[in-house]
Design an enzyme around this catalytic site. Structure first.
Site, PDB file in Angstrom:
ATOM      1  N   CYS A 113       7.855  -4.967  -0.624  1.00 12.97           N
ATOM      2  CA  CYS A 113       7.234  -6.488  -0.860  1.00 12.97           C
ATOM      3  C   CYS A 113       8.006  -7.404  -0.182  1.00 12.97           C
ATOM      4  CB  CYS A 113       6.977  -6.705  -2.179  1.00 12.97           C
ATOM      5  SG  CYS A 113       5.852  -8.391  -2.264  1.00 12.97           S
ATOM      6  N   HIS A 216       3.807  -2.410  -4.420  1.00 16.67           N
ATOM      7  CA  HIS A 216       4.763  -2.253  -5.606  1.00 16.67           C
ATOM      8  C   HIS A 216       5.033  -1.003  -6.120  1.00 16.67           C
ATOM      9  CE1 HIS A 216       6.686  -6.154  -5.857  1.00 16.67           C
ATOM     10  NE2 HIS A 216       5.372  -6.721  -5.397  1.00 16.67           N
ATOM     11  N   GLU A 218       7.142   0.658  -7.887  1.00 14.60           N
ATOM     12  CA  GLU A 218       8.022   0.398  -8.904  1.00 14.60           C
ATOM     13  C   GLU A 218       6.995   0.189 -10.021  1.00 14.60           C
ATOM     14  OE1 GLU A 218       7.707  -3.662  -7.952  1.00 14.60           O
ATOM     15  OE2 GLU A 218       7.909  -1.814  -6.812  1.00 14.60           O
TER      16      GLU A 218
END
Length: 239
Positions: A113, A216, A218
């Site tokens: 990001c 993203h 994660e």
């Protein structure tokens, strides 16, 4: 030997009910989980003066740049747009120095990001400061709020053979929480994937072992999206 991966931190810039005026440095736990699950040892690097970048890069095998504030347009030669959100010039300067030092030491870099954006800027690229007002062919919702962060929402368009082969394809859905994006890619970077409306979603440079994605992964770990952990695994495999 276990690979040590430095994660430059974010920091709390405003007093808040949780921390009061304890202006902490922090990294979200999910980045740690993705790297730990890939067999690496995460090392959190607090924001520091740019001249300390060498000392920090010396002690790790690779770097992962994570999400956070907007990148200050001063670093790509523009004045602040009316829709620019919060910036942190100290973080920008430190991370730009880390990118340069990691390349000098020939250590791999992964951006997520904002991480993608700061890598592009550090190498001489530019950004859209605000996609909704500056990108005139926008047809995809790039800030999916209020949809949960761990839920993928939009497709990718694969542009080249890359390190993402076997990890993503054009059926892959990713999540999206950003209003800035890469505009002109820096020299040496290869466009790997876009959204269906053409916004940069991934780039790389195998010669310098630079890798970056706009979504993203994660966060997707919490939704048990298999491509999410596969992405961290693929980066750790490059070290």
């Amino acid at each position: 030997m276990i690979k040590k991966i430095g994660i430059p931190s974010n920091n709390v810039l405003h007093a808040n009910p949780r921390f009061g005026t304890n202006y902490v440095d922090y990294v979200q736990k999910n980045y740690i989980d993705g790297l730990t699950n890939a067999g690496a040892l995460p090392v959190i690097l607090p924001i520091a003066q740019p001249e300390l970048a060498k000392a920090y890069v010396d002690i790790v095998d690779a770097l992962v740049f994570v999400g956070g504030q907007d990148v200050s347009p001063e670093y790509f030669g523009e004045e602040p747009h009316l829709k620019l959100a919060e910036i942190d010039r100290g973080r920008d300067a430190f991370e730009i120095a880390l990118v340069a030092e990691a390349i000098r030491q020939e250590k791999p870099i992964f951006g997520i990001c904002r991480g993608l954006q700061i890598i592009n800027v550090a190498l001489g690229g530019t950004l859209y400061q605000d996609l909704p007002s500056q990108y005139h062919t926008l047809t995809v919702k790039h800030d999916q709020y209020p949809t949960k962060w761990y839920m993928p929402t939009h497709h990718l368009v694969v542009k080249s053979d890359s390190w993402l082969n076997g990890v993503i394809n054009e059926n892959t859905l990713v999540n999206s929480f950003h209003h800035q994006a890469a505009k002109n890619l820096a020299a040496g970077l290869t466009l790997d994937a876009t959204s269906t409306d053409g916004v940069v979603e991934a780039f790389s440079d195998e010669n310098r072992r630079i890798y970056a994605v706009q979504w993203h992964p994660e966060m997707l770990l919490m939704g048990q999206v298999p491509e999410a952990q596969a992405l961290f695994n693929a980066f750790v495999g490059k070290i």
